[in-house]
Write an enzyme that holds these catalytic residues in place. Structure first.
Site, PDB file in Angstrom:
ATOM      1  N   GLU A  53      -6.450 -10.593  -1.817  1.00 56.35           N
ATOM      2  CA  GLU A  53      -7.251 -10.436  -0.585  1.00 56.35           C
ATOM      3  C   GLU A  53      -8.739 -10.323  -0.914  1.00 56.35           C
ATOM      4  O   GLU A  53      -9.471  -9.537  -0.296  1.00 56.35           O
ATOM      5  CB  GLU A  53      -6.798  -9.179   0.185  1.00 56.35           C
ATOM      6  CG  GLU A  53      -5.313  -9.155   0.496  1.00 56.35           C
ATOM      7  CD  GLU A  53      -4.891  -7.978   1.374  1.00 56.35           C
ATOM      8  OE1 GLU A  53      -5.753  -7.266   1.914  1.00 56.35           O
ATOM      9  OE2 GLU A  53      -3.667  -7.787   1.513  1.00 56.35           O
ATOM     10  N   ASN A  69       1.864  -4.930  -3.084  1.00 53.01           N
ATOM     11  CA  ASN A  69       0.460  -5.310  -2.914  1.00 53.01           C
ATOM     12  C   ASN A  69      -0.344  -4.047  -2.589  1.00 53.01           C
ATOM     13  O   ASN A  69       0.095  -3.231  -1.773  1.00 53.01           O
ATOM     14  CB  ASN A  69       0.410  -6.296  -1.733  1.00 53.01           C
ATOM     15  CG  ASN A  69      -0.932  -6.916  -1.500  1.00 53.01           C
ATOM     16  OD1 ASN A  69      -1.537  -7.468  -2.415  1.00 53.01           O
ATOM     17  ND2 ASN A  69      -1.415  -6.851  -0.258  1.00 53.01           N
ATOM     18  N   ASP A 108     -12.498 -10.136  -1.177  1.00 54.06           N
ATOM     19  CA  ASP A 108     -13.785 -10.320  -0.498  1.00 54.06           C
ATOM     20  C   ASP A 108     -14.786  -9.354  -1.122  1.00 54.06           C
ATOM     21  O   ASP A 108     -14.396  -8.337  -1.707  1.00 54.06           O
ATOM     22  CB  ASP A 108     -13.724 -10.203   1.038  1.00 54.06           C
ATOM     23  CG  ASP A 108     -12.991  -9.000   1.564  1.00 54.06           C
ATOM     24  OD1 ASP A 108     -12.977  -7.955   0.899  1.00 54.06           O
ATOM     25  OD2 ASP A 108     -12.437  -9.104   2.683  1.00 54.06           O
ATOM     26  N   HIS A 151     -10.731  -5.815  -2.378  1.00 52.81           N
ATOM     27  CA  HIS A 151     -11.792  -5.696  -1.369  1.00 52.81           C
ATOM     28  C   HIS A 151     -12.918  -4.877  -2.002  1.00 52.81           C
ATOM     29  O   HIS A 151     -12.824  -3.656  -2.097  1.00 52.81           O
ATOM     30  CB  HIS A 151     -11.274  -4.977  -0.116  1.00 52.81           C
ATOM     31  CG  HIS A 151     -10.176  -5.716   0.576  1.00 52.81           C
ATOM     32  ND1 HIS A 151     -10.384  -6.895   1.241  1.00 52.81           N
ATOM     33  CD2 HIS A 151      -8.853  -5.442   0.709  1.00 52.81           C
ATOM     34  CE1 HIS A 151      -9.247  -7.329   1.759  1.00 52.81           C
ATOM     35  NE2 HIS A 151      -8.291  -6.468   1.444  1.00 52.81           N
ATOM     36  N   GLU A 189       0.807  -1.222   0.000  1.00 45.38           N
ATOM     37  CA  GLU A 189       0.000   0.000   0.000  1.00 45.38           C
ATOM     38  C   GLU A 189       0.842   1.275   0.000  1.00 45.38           C
ATOM     39  O   GLU A 189       0.818   2.055   0.961  1.00 45.38           O
ATOM     40  CB  GLU A 189      -0.999  -0.061   1.164  1.00 45.38           C
ATOM     41  CG  GLU A 189      -1.893  -1.294   1.044  1.00 45.38           C
ATOM     42  CD  GLU A 189      -2.820  -1.547   2.223  1.00 45.38           C
ATOM     43  OE1 GLU A 189      -2.794  -0.776   3.201  1.00 45.38           O
ATOM     44  OE2 GLU A 189      -3.574  -2.534   2.182  1.00 45.38           O
TER      45      GLU A 189
HETATM   46  O1  G3I Z   1      -4.735  -8.534  18.649  1.00 46.43           O
HETATM   47  C1  G3I Z   1      -5.607  -7.504  19.183  1.00 46.43           C
HETATM   48  C2  G3I Z   1      -6.336  -8.024  20.390  1.00 46.43           C
HETATM   49  O2  G3I Z   1      -5.397  -8.284  21.405  1.00 46.43           O
HETATM   50  C3  G3I Z   1      -7.361  -6.975  20.820  1.00 46.43           C
HETATM   51  O3  G3I Z   1      -8.124  -7.489  21.871  1.00 46.43           O
HETATM   52  C4  G3I Z   1      -8.285  -6.622  19.685  1.00 46.43           C
HETATM   53  C5  G3I Z   1      -9.289  -5.544  20.047  1.00 46.43           C
HETATM   54  O4  G3I Z   1      -9.482  -4.619  19.006  1.00 46.43           O
HETATM   55  O5  G3I Z   1      -7.501  -6.163  18.606  1.00 46.43           O
HETATM   56  C6  G3I Z   1      -6.608  -7.123  18.126  1.00 46.43           C
HETATM   57  O6  G3I Z   1      -5.885  -6.637  17.028  1.00 46.43           O
HETATM   58  C7  G3I Z   1      -6.620  -6.462  15.858  1.00 46.43           C
HETATM   59  C8  G3I Z   1      -6.008  -7.353  14.771  1.00 46.43           C
HETATM   60  O7  G3I Z   1      -6.638  -7.087  13.540  1.00 46.43           O
HETATM   61  C9  G3I Z   1      -6.116  -8.822  15.078  1.00 46.43           C
HETATM   62  O8  G3I Z   1      -7.438  -9.237  15.044  1.00 46.43           O
HETATM   63  C10 G3I Z   1      -6.544  -5.013  15.470  1.00 46.43           C
HETATM   64  O9  G3I Z   1      -7.262  -4.223  16.397  1.00 46.43           O
HETATM   65  C11 G3I Z   1      -7.103  -4.808  14.111  1.00 46.43           C
HETATM   66  O10 G3I Z   1      -6.826  -3.468  13.702  1.00 46.43           O
HETATM   67  C12 G3I Z   1      -6.465  -5.760  13.133  1.00 46.43           C
HETATM   68  O11 G3I Z   1      -7.061  -5.565  11.885  1.00 46.43           O
HETATM   69  C13 G3I Z   1      -6.386  -6.108  10.788  1.00 46.43           C
HETATM   70  C14 G3I Z   1      -6.130  -5.020   9.759  1.00 46.43           C
HETATM   71  O12 G3I Z   1      -5.495  -5.598   8.642  1.00 46.43           O
HETATM   72  C15 G3I Z   1      -5.249  -3.904  10.295  1.00 46.43           C
HETATM   73  O13 G3I Z   1      -5.224  -2.896   9.377  1.00 46.43           O
HETATM   74  C16 G3I Z   1      -7.281  -7.190  10.167  1.00 46.43           C
HETATM   75  O14 G3I Z   1      -7.433  -8.266  11.070  1.00 46.43           O
HETATM   76  C17 G3I Z   1      -6.677  -7.672   8.865  1.00 46.43           C
HETATM   77  O15 G3I Z   1      -7.610  -8.462   8.196  1.00 46.43           O
HETATM   78  C18 G3I Z   1      -6.328  -6.472   7.973  1.00 46.43           C
HETATM   79  O16 G3I Z   1      -5.701  -6.954   6.807  1.00 46.43           O
HETATM   80  C19 G3I Z   1      -5.373  -5.954   5.830  1.00 46.43           C
HETATM   81  C20 G3I Z   1      -4.148  -6.455   5.092  1.00 46.43           C
HETATM   82  O17 G3I Z   1      -3.115  -6.749   5.992  1.00 46.43           O
HETATM   83  C21 G3I Z   1      -3.684  -5.423   4.055  1.00 46.43           C
HETATM   84  N1  G3I Z   1      -4.762  -5.075   3.170  1.00 46.43           N
HETATM   85  C22 G3I Z   1      -6.002  -4.668   3.793  1.00 46.43           C
HETATM   86  C23 G3I Z   1      -6.475  -5.735   4.786  1.00 46.43           C
HETATM   87  C24 G3I Z   1      -7.801  -5.349   5.379  1.00 46.43           C
HETATM   88  O18 G3I Z   1      -7.687  -4.183   6.152  1.00 46.43           O
END
Ligand code: G3I
Length: 349
Positions: free
Chosen positions: A264, A200, A266, A236, A159
């Site tokens: 990715e 990516n 969806d 997405h 990104e």
């Molecule tokens: O691990 C913590 C946990 O300890 C806490 O209790 C919880 C409460 O919010 O948060 C958890 O972390 C989260 C993490 O995902 C794991 O689930 C973060 O808040 C959350 O921000 C994070 O989001 C991820 C996101 O990237 C961050 O930008 C998504 O799961 C993940 O699917 C997403 O993936 C990205 C790709 O890497 C890049 N392209 C876009 C894609 C979608 O945003």
């Protein structure tokens, strides 16, 4: 028997045998897997996985049976692997690698350099540009070396551009200017020469300023001989709005001499979805997969998650969800059957 008759009867025996093989080998759509369907066009079908879910049997079963490639949804991100400076936690990443290896799946490493999910010590620290460059190179080198030989493709840089095509003003750009991309790619190549190295991004699947900025970057990296092997199209989308020109855009990138992949995918819908929404979603799954199989250099399609029970969408887009080919009960949706169909029937190159 003269030569012509002998040839004729050999042919009919071979045709009968081939027909029998097809009838026997071609599973009914309901028994077909995404992985088998993708293999018919020499592509992989992939999914982002969360190793924390490896004790859920239905999840594991689908992850194993349906996919020939996996991507760690979060497990390899910098914030996860180095939560404190010099303190490493590879448990989730190692678990994912072991899972993939046990199941003969390719691994798309995700990701090495990004502006999000960075550890606090890095984002709130005070570093000079030279120090930041060293930190980035060290991180790329350490992580790519750790999994050397196991990773099919790395999303080295994630990104890079804003929607208007300007460089994203993140800490990497501020420290090194646009050169950070090439520096990261070269560090990744040195650490794991066998991995395909990708940039990516999202909203590059249709022609526009962001897509053109990335196109120009890839073209210039190629001209310089920088190690860039692929471009990942995150994809997405909102169901019903998958772009019409995705195939042409992927082909344009491929013509620069790189692989392309849907990384990715969806297709979110308003929840709860009705049958019409699920059909529109299915049509777009077919459209995106059809675009990939129509481009020779498109190596595979990965979805961002396995089932609607675990997806980032509801947390990031209020009122939306149900974006994946399996529902919250792990059952196949119309999108699943459309995906199978698109992998097996679309115009192939
Ligand atoms: O691990 C913590 C946990 O300890 C806490 O209790 C919880 C409460 O919010 O948060 C958890 O972390 C989260 C993490 O995902 C794991 O689930 C973060 O808040 C959350 O921000 C994070 O989001 C991820 C996101 O990237 C961050 O930008 C998504 O799961 C993940 O699917 C997403 O993936 C990205 C790709 O890497 C890049 N392209 C876009 C894609 C979608 O945003």
């Amino acid at each position: 028997m003269d030569e012509r008759k002998a040839r004729g009867s050999r042919w009919s025996r071979m045709r009968a045998a081939a027909l029998a093989l097809c009838l026997f080998a071609a599973p009914a759509a309901a028994d077909m897997t995404l992985k088998a369907a993708a293999a018919t066009s020499a592509r992989y079908s992939g999914a982002a996985l969360d190793p924390d879910l490896f004790d859920e049997q239905p999840y594991v079963r689908l992850a194993r049976e349906q996919f020939s490639a996996v991507t760690p949804e979060n497990a390899m991100k910098w914030a996860v692997v180095e939560p404190m400076r010099g303190v490493f936690d590879w448990r989730a990443a190692d678990k994912l690698v072991a899972f993939a290896q046990a199941n003969g799946q390719k691994i798309r490493g995700h990701n090495l350099v990004w502006y999000m999910q960075l550890p606090d010590w890095l984002t709130s620290g005070t570093f000079t540009p030279t120090e930041l460059r060293q930190l980035m190179v060290d991180h790329v080198t350490l992580e790519a070396s750790r999994y050397k030989g196991s990773i099919y493709a790395w999303d080295v840089v994630n990104e890079t551009f804003a929607e208007d095509g300007a460089w994203r003003h993140d800490m990497w750009l501020q420290a090194m200017g646009p050169d950070y991309v090439e520096i990261a790619l070269r560090a990744a190549r040195a650490a794991d020469p066998g991995a395909k190295l990708y940039i990516n991004d999202y909203n590059i699947e249709s022609a526009g300023p962001k897509m053109r900025a990335l196109y120009d970057l890839v073209a210039s990296l190629k001209r310089k001989g920088a190690p860039i092997d692929g471009v990942g199209f995150e994809s997405h989308f909102v169901a019903g709005k998958a772009p019409d020109d995705m195939r042409e855009v992927m082909q344009a990138f491929a013509n620069l001499g790189v692989d392309v992949a849907v990384t990715e995918l969806d297709l979110r819908v308003k929840t709860p979805p009705d049958a019409k929404a699920l059909d529109a979603q299915a049509a777009d799954y077919a459209k995106v997969i059809g675009a990939c199989v129509a481009v020779k250099q498109c190596v595979g399609v990965s979805t961002w998650g396995v089932t609607d029970a675990h997806s980032w969408i509801p947390f990031f887009f209020a009122g939306y969800g149900a974006a994946l080919p399996f529902d919250e009960n792990y059952q196949p949706k119309p999108a699943f059957f459309a995906a199978i169909d698109a992998f097996t029937r679309a115009e192939r190159r």
